[in-house]
Design a protein around this motif. Structure first.
Motif, mmCIF file in Angstrom:
data_model
loop_
_atom_site.group_PDB
_atom_site.id
_atom_site.type_symbol
_atom_site.label_atom_id
_atom_site.label_comp_id
_atom_site.label_asym_id
_atom_site.label_seq_id
_atom_site.Cartn_x
_atom_site.Cartn_y
_atom_site.Cartn_z
ATOM 1 N N GLU A 44 0.831 -1.203 0.000
ATOM 2 C CA GLU A 44 0.000 0.000 0.000
ATOM 3 C C GLU A 44 0.868 1.256 0.000
ATOM 4 N N GLY A 45 1.921 1.267 0.776
ATOM 5 C CA GLY A 45 2.783 2.441 0.848
ATOM 6 C C GLY A 45 3.450 2.760 -0.463
ATOM 7 N N THR A 46 3.949 1.728 -1.137
ATOM 8 C CA THR A 46 4.619 1.963 -2.422
ATOM 9 C C THR A 46 3.608 2.341 -3.510
ATOM 10 N N ARG A 47 2.421 1.698 -3.492
ATOM 11 C CA ARG A 47 1.387 2.071 -4.462
ATOM 12 C C ARG A 47 0.975 3.525 -4.279
ATOM 13 N N ALA A 48 0.764 3.904 -3.031
ATOM 14 C CA ALA A 48 0.344 5.279 -2.743
ATOM 15 C C ALA A 48 1.393 6.278 -3.204
ATOM 16 N N PHE A 49 2.663 5.943 -2.994
ATOM 17 C CA PHE A 49 3.751 6.832 -3.418
ATOM 18 C C PHE A 49 3.737 6.996 -4.932
ATOM 19 N N LEU A 50 3.611 5.878 -5.649
ATOM 20 C CA LEU A 50 3.633 5.933 -7.108
ATOM 21 C C LEU A 50 2.387 6.606 -7.666
ATOM 22 N N LYS A 69 0.812 8.956 -6.125
ATOM 23 C CA LYS A 69 0.827 10.311 -5.571
ATOM 24 C C LYS A 69 -0.413 10.602 -4.721
ATOM 25 N N ARG A 70 -0.676 9.685 -3.784
ATOM 26 C CA ARG A 70 -1.772 9.840 -2.840
ATOM 27 C C ARG A 70 -1.287 9.439 -1.448
ATOM 28 N N LYS A 71 -2.094 9.732 -0.433
ATOM 29 C CA LYS A 71 -1.744 9.342 0.917
ATOM 30 C C LYS A 71 -2.075 7.875 1.147
ATOM 31 N N PRO A 72 -1.186 7.130 1.780
ATOM 32 C CA PRO A 72 -1.452 5.711 2.020
ATOM 33 C C PRO A 72 -2.481 5.523 3.130
ATOM 34 N N VAL A 73 -3.180 4.391 3.043
ATOM 35 C CA VAL A 73 -4.114 3.992 4.100
ATOM 36 C C VAL A 73 -3.633 2.634 4.619
#
Length: 260
Positions: free
Chosen positions: A244-250, A252-256
């Motif tokens: 989730e953290g890497t997806r959110a980074f790529l 460009k959103r905040k991770p959940v």
């Protein structure tokens, strides 16, 4: 367990724990230590708890020390057992808790009270707080990890000075030597502790637990801290939170994060 000496309330993923013996300046007796051991064990195991805020009732004392009347007639064997059980069940348990524990020091933190605060991961103090280890004035030394944690936090010279003189120091001086992370007015104390925990809540819970374990290993003479860090780093790759953290980074959103 039904608590008689502490208050415990979970709000917005933060477990608020208050030592509630204001008439005794929140001194640590056997019952209070047993309740603290229980609440920390519960916090460690519950996914809904993302952090712990530990404080004392009132504005005079965080914890003014241990209840001396309980051990004033102990012999050496009893004293050793007192320290061993306390360290294992309460102070070491707090230090090893996978959830961050923030101490909000609302007044005197003396003896076992300062040792309790030092077992926490982060310390915030009210500007009127006083801190010290007065055990040598009773013919004792700190027995709940005080000699070790104080040395780790502020260094050998300052630690020996504080312990040998038994002097109290101000919150301002405690911040200067790294014993407190922050000093704020009493009216802002809980809010400051909450703000730290609220920032931590935005991060991945399993990564926070891994970080706490790895940092603690730096002070474990039997552990290879670098090796523990390497292993914990690797384990993070197996978590849903990493994905989730890497997806959110790529994206460009905040991770959940879910703590999985």
């Amino acid at each position: 367990m039904t608590y008689q000496n502490i208050l415990s309330e979970l709000k917005e993923q933060i477990l608020y724990v208050t030592i509630n013996r204001e008439h005794k300046l929140n001194a640590l007796n056997k019952e209070t230590l047993a309740e603290l051991a229980d609440v920390i064990a519960v916090a460690s195991q519950q996914d809904e708890v993302r952090g712990v805020l530990l404080t004392g009732a009132g504005e005079k004392a965080f914890v003014a020390g241990a209840d001396i009347s309980e051990f004033s007639d102990y012999n050496g064997e009893q004293g050793e057992e007192l320290a061993r059980k306390g360290q294992e069940l309460v102070f070491n348990a707090i230090e090893k808790c996978p959830k961050p524990v923030v101490a909000a020091i609302n007044g005197f933190a003396l003896g076992g009270g300062l040792e309790l605060a030092m077992a926490c991961h982060i310390r915030v103090g009210a500007d009127h707080a006083k801190l010290g280890l007065p055990e040598t004035s009773l013919g004792l030394i700190p027995g709940y990890g005080g000699t070790q944690r104080l040395t780790q936090i502020i260094g050998k010279g300052k630690a020996i000075e504080m312990i040998a003189t038994a002097d109290m120091i101000s919150a301002e001086d405690a911040e200067k030597i790294g014993l407190l992370n922050y000093v704020v007015p009493q009216s802002e104390l809980i809010a400051k502790a909450e703000s730290i925990l609220n920032r931590i809540k935005l991060r991945a819970p399993l990564a926070i637990a891994a970080a706490i374990k790895s940092v603690n290993s730096a002070f474990d003479v039997e552990a290879n801290g670098f090796e523990i860090e390497i292993k914990e780093f690797g384990l993070c790759f197996n978590t849903e939170d990493f994905k989730e953290g890497t997806r959110a980074f790529l994206e460009k959103r905040k991770p959940v994060f879910q703590g999985k």
